[in-house]
Design a protein around this motif. Structure first.
Motif, PDB file in Angstrom:
ATOM      1  N   PHE A 518     -10.015  -5.159  -2.090  1.00 40.17           N
ATOM      2  CA  PHE A 518      -8.655  -5.324  -2.584  1.00 40.17           C
ATOM      3  C   PHE A 518      -8.189  -4.014  -3.218  1.00 40.17           C
ATOM      4  CE2 PHE A 518     -10.430  -9.541  -2.345  1.00 40.17           C
ATOM      5  CZ  PHE A 518      -9.393 -10.275  -1.782  1.00 40.17           C
ATOM      6  N   VAL A 519      -7.072  -3.506  -2.701  1.00 37.87           N
ATOM      7  CA  VAL A 519      -6.440  -2.304  -3.231  1.00 37.87           C
ATOM      8  C   VAL A 519      -5.163  -2.737  -3.934  1.00 37.87           C
ATOM      9  CG1 VAL A 519      -5.380  -0.084  -2.667  1.00 37.87           C
ATOM     10  CG2 VAL A 519      -7.372  -0.898  -1.362  1.00 37.87           C
ATOM     11  N   VAL A 520      -4.987  -2.277  -5.167  1.00 35.58           N
ATOM     12  CA  VAL A 520      -3.774  -2.588  -5.923  1.00 35.58           C
ATOM     13  C   VAL A 520      -3.153  -1.274  -6.384  1.00 35.58           C
ATOM     14  CG1 VAL A 520      -2.816  -3.680  -7.988  1.00 35.58           C
ATOM     15  CG2 VAL A 520      -4.593  -4.852  -6.658  1.00 35.58           C
ATOM     16  N   LYS A 521      -1.840  -1.130  -6.118  1.00 38.29           N
ATOM     17  CA  LYS A 521      -1.105   0.076  -6.497  1.00 38.29           C
ATOM     18  C   LYS A 521       0.064  -0.318  -7.399  1.00 38.29           C
ATOM     19  CE  LYS A 521      -1.637   1.630  -1.683  1.00 38.29           C
ATOM     20  NZ  LYS A 521      -0.846   2.002  -0.483  1.00 38.29           N
ATOM     21  N   LEU A 522       0.176   0.366  -8.529  1.00 38.46           N
ATOM     22  CA  LEU A 522       1.337   0.246  -9.404  1.00 38.46           C
ATOM     23  C   LEU A 522       2.252   1.425  -9.089  1.00 38.46           C
ATOM     24  CD1 LEU A 522       2.724  -1.175 -11.848  1.00 38.46           C
ATOM     25  CD2 LEU A 522       1.431   0.395 -13.314  1.00 38.46           C
ATOM     26  N   ILE A 523       3.506   1.132  -8.687  1.00 42.37           N
ATOM     27  CA  ILE A 523       4.381   2.153  -8.087  1.00 42.37           C
ATOM     28  C   ILE A 523       5.733   2.177  -8.800  1.00 42.37           C
ATOM     29  CG2 ILE A 523       5.622   2.756  -5.954  1.00 42.37           C
ATOM     30  CD1 ILE A 523       3.262   1.447  -4.434  1.00 42.37           C
ATOM     31  N   ASP A 524       6.258   3.394  -8.969  1.00 44.74           N
ATOM     32  CA  ASP A 524       7.622   3.573  -9.465  1.00 44.74           C
ATOM     33  C   ASP A 524       8.522   3.851  -8.264  1.00 44.74           C
ATOM     34  OD1 ASP A 524       9.969   4.205 -10.744  1.00 44.74           O
ATOM     35  OD2 ASP A 524       9.204   5.977 -11.784  1.00 44.74           O
ATOM     36  N   VAL A 525       9.479   2.938  -8.021  1.00 48.55           N
ATOM     37  CA  VAL A 525      10.425   3.109  -6.911  1.00 48.55           C
ATOM     38  C   VAL A 525      11.690   3.780  -7.447  1.00 48.55           C
ATOM     39  CG1 VAL A 525      11.722   1.977  -5.079  1.00 48.55           C
ATOM     40  CG2 VAL A 525       9.504   1.054  -5.801  1.00 48.55           C
ATOM     41  N   ILE A 587       9.988  -1.392 -10.318  1.00 48.40           N
ATOM     42  CA  ILE A 587       8.526  -1.369 -10.336  1.00 48.40           C
ATOM     43  C   ILE A 587       8.033  -2.119  -9.112  1.00 48.40           C
ATOM     44  CG2 ILE A 587       6.425  -1.970 -11.607  1.00 48.40           C
ATOM     45  CD1 ILE A 587       8.088  -2.007 -14.165  1.00 48.40           C
ATOM     46  N   MET A 588       7.066  -1.553  -8.444  1.00 49.34           N
ATOM     47  CA  MET A 588       6.474  -2.173  -7.262  1.00 49.34           C
ATOM     48  C   MET A 588       4.970  -2.328  -7.455  1.00 49.34           C
ATOM     49  SD  MET A 588       6.362  -0.745  -3.297  1.00 49.34           S
ATOM     50  CE  MET A 588       8.078  -1.142  -2.924  1.00 49.34           C
ATOM     51  N   VAL A 589       4.423  -3.383  -6.900  1.00 51.14           N
ATOM     52  CA  VAL A 589       2.978  -3.561  -6.790  1.00 51.14           C
ATOM     53  C   VAL A 589       2.657  -3.791  -5.324  1.00 51.14           C
ATOM     54  CG1 VAL A 589       1.018  -5.057  -7.301  1.00 51.14           C
ATOM     55  CG2 VAL A 589       2.606  -4.423  -9.131  1.00 51.14           C
ATOM     56  N   GLN A 590       1.814  -2.957  -4.768  1.00 50.19           N
ATOM     57  CA  GLN A 590       1.346  -3.132  -3.393  1.00 50.19           C
ATOM     58  C   GLN A 590      -0.093  -3.645  -3.405  1.00 50.19           C
ATOM     59  OE1 GLN A 590       1.862   0.520  -1.170  1.00 50.19           O
ATOM     60  NE2 GLN A 590       3.938   0.001  -0.554  1.00 50.19           N
TER      61      GLN A 590
END
Length: 647
Positions: A518-525, A587-590
């Motif tokens: 499981f890969v989790v990314k916290l992203i600023d869009v 805010i995005m989470v992939q």
């Protein structure tokens, strides 16, 4: 007459006439005479060439320093000319001590490598030493040699070698003031940390930069059990020769293809001769977090042997190689009550960028050269304070962490370790939404296919990859449309969300397989347009991300198969941040199940050792991320109440 028309006899006659003409020199000219000084039978390379150094502003010494067991370590000492009462800066390295002087300039600051120029300008005596068994040093090389104990039955390690080296330097460098500081990044940062387990009294200050602290949990070799297989080149470069070995040969330009065609990481390694390498054989026999890894994890050992040496634990916010070590070492010492002499610094940098220019981090541009400013205004004055007795303009705070949005350093009188943080769930929601409110229910599925893993960079991904240093800030839109990547996004923010600390991924998921990553990314869009900086329009900037191997959800030391189609919790820490999500951003989470070829593929069926999974073990799996009654998946954010800023 054409020469080709001459017969053999005429050719011979012509040659004789020419010789006679040459012997009969014109009147007034002497015949050529051979004198003794013209004759040279020895080599034109002198046995011991010495460059005249009358104009040099430094003196260089190459010495072999004896250790307590008789092994001698090659050491380069560079001393400013006419120096006296100067501090010494020691770096111990497996990367060739002689290579730290990259220019034959008569000026010390120009002769040393970029990381030491400011130290040279400050008048330091610079010392570099090859660790045991590498380059000019005697002895046996063992990769990150464990401390003396169960994994090392000898009487020496890099702790004793640092002690013996400092003891020799204090006695044999009369230009010094008898005080030593240690510094170094990556492996060299590990040697600093090892010295701190039992420091020599003359070691007065230390700065491990991006140190290798725990290679299984989150530094060079694994992240939570997922193998960083692109680092296999390091094994051959480091352990096939005493000097620099070669990387693994490539059949294709694109490493995505190379690793995919090889099958498992173990098959790739052993097809390239790795069975000849003792380090690989030990490594491959211990895929789980057993005693082999636990007994050499320095964040476990340092609190057991705390030192009084003032220490700056330093790393980058986007350190693509050792993002785990410094912050975990600092947290462990702080939690054990040794925070007074330990400080945490996290800059806006990639791995070891502190020793180079720091104008930008990929597309993120800073208002100045952050690394040069930090060296000159913070770390060197801090070393001077302990090595020269100079005063500090202001005390070093417990933590200094760069704010990449406001483009400033934030100072913290008390930085909370992850275990003390107050966390706010940012929930995955229906319709690919993301928010702080309770989710309404349901789940989202994707098919994870090991034959088509998600790349960590846009292809092609060559071995020699200029994007490697900055891949952690790469725009994530290149995977946004893949069916095996789930992207959850908040509405446009109307107020700032400040996050300071280590986010925690908390997934509830079920899979049709019996293992999975499981890969989790916290992203600023970013907003869709940015007139001042058009390339950042709509940019999806990773703020913090990591990977977790599902078999370790209950125990890192004792992995277990995932029960098929049964919801399980996967909870793991993401890298530490100091970040502000601004109004107008989202805010995005992939979420995905591969990050290839950086990490090896999970076969998604249970096998005892994934390194040696067979081709038939690699199977598709349907993964469902829950955000309802069966589990409220979220990223737990350390949302800050306030910040003390140092502009």
């Amino acid at each position: 007459m054409k020469t080709a028309a001459l017969g053999p006899a005429l050719v011979s006659l012509a040659c004789l006439l020419s010789a006679a003409a040459f012997a009969a020199a014109p009147a007034g000219q002497d015949s050529a005479k051979v004198t003794p000084d013209m004759i040279q039978t020895a080599s034109d390379i002198p046995a011991n060439w010495q460059t005249p150094q009358g104009s040099f502003d430094y003196v260089k010494r190459d010495v072999m320093i004896p250790m307590r067991d008789g092994v001698k370590l090659h050491t380069v000492i560079v001393i400013p000319k006419h120096a006296h009462d100067r501090p010494m800066l020691l770096e111990r390295t497996p990367y060739n001590a002689s290579g730290f002087m990259n220019d034959n300039s008569p000026h010390m600051a120009d002769a040393v490598w970029s990381g030491d120029k400011d130290w040279a300008n400050d008048g330091y005596i610079l010392v570099w030493q090859d660790v045991r068994g590498k380059y000019g040093s005697e002895g046996k090389y063992i990769m990150t040699r464990p401390p003396v104990g169960p994994l090392n039955p000898t009487t020496t390690d890099d702790t004793t070698d640092a002690w013996d080296t400092i003891a020799w330097l204090v006695k044999n460098v009369p230009q010094s003031n008898g005080k030593v500081g240690m510094i170094g990044s990556s492996y060299d940062g590990w040697t600093v940390a090892m010295a701190l387990l039992h420091p020599h009294p003359a070691l007065k200050v230390a700065a491990p930069e991006s140190p290798m602290i725990d290679g299984w949990m989150g530094d060079d070799w694994y992240h939570y059990g997922a193998l960083r297989q692109v680092n296999l080149d390091y094994f051959t470069e480091q352990t096939t020769k005493k000097g620099t070995g070669e990387s693994v040969p490539r059949e294709n330009y694109d490493d995505y293809t190379n690793f995919l065609e090889a099958g498992s990481a173990g098959a790739y390694a052993e097809a390239n001769g790795f069975k000849q390498l003792p380090w690989w054989n030990r490594f491959a026999a211990h895929p789980a977090y057993d005693a082999f890894w636990q007994l050499q994890a320095l964040d476990r050992l340092l609190p057991q042997h705390p030192s009084d040496v003032p220490t700056m634990w330093l790393q980058g916010l986007w350190d693509q190689e050792d993002i785990y070590g410094a912050v975990h070492a600092w947290e462990a010492l702080d939690k054990a009550g040794h925070g007074a002499n330990n400080h945490l610094v996290i800059g806006p940098w990639w791995h070891s960028q502190i020793n180079r220019d720091g104008w930008n981090m990929g597309p993120l541009k800073w208002p100045g050269n952050t690394t040069a400013e930090f060296r000159q205004q913070v770390i060197i004055p801090w070393f001077d304070h302990y090595l020269r007795g100079t005063s500090l303009a202001r005390p070093l705070p417990e933590a200094m962490i760069y704010n990449p949005v406001e483009q400033r350093w934030d100072s913290f009188a008390h930085w909370k370790p992850a275990s003390e943080q107050s966390l706010t769930p940012l929930y995955l929601q229906a319709d690919m939404g993301l928010g702080f409110g309770q989710p309404t229910g349901g789940g989202d599925s994707y098919v994870s296919d090991p034959a088509k893993p998600v790349p960590y960079l846009p292809r092609p991904i060559p071995q020699k990859n200029d994007r490697w240093r900055t891949w952690l800030v790469a725009d994530q839109r290149f995977v946004a449309d893949r069916p095996d990547v789930l992207s959850y996004t908040t509405p446009v923010l109307t107020s700032t969300v400040t996050v300071q600390g280590a986010p925690i991924a908390d997934l509830f998921a079920r899979t049709t397989g019996t293992d999975g990553d499981f890969v989790v990314k916290l992203i600023d869009v970013y907003p869709g347009t940015d007139p001042a900086n058009p390339q950042m329009g709509g940019y999806e900037l990773p703020v913090s991300l990591d990977i977790f191997r599902g078999r370790y959800r209950k125990s890192f030391a004792d992995p277990s198969a995932i029960p098929a189609n049964v919801v399980q919790e996967y909870k793991f820490r993401l890298p530490t941040v100091n970040y502000e999500f601004k109004p107008g951003h989202r805010i995005m989470v992939q979420v995905q199940s591969s990050l290839f070829p950086l990490y090896d593929r999970n076969p998604q069926t249970w096998v005892p050792n994934i390194l040696f999974a067979r081709p038939s073990d690699y199977q598709k799996a349907t993964v469902t991320i829950e955000h309802g009654a069966d589990g409220r998946s979220a990223v737990l954010l350390p949302v800050a109440a306030g910040t003390t800023s140092n502009h």
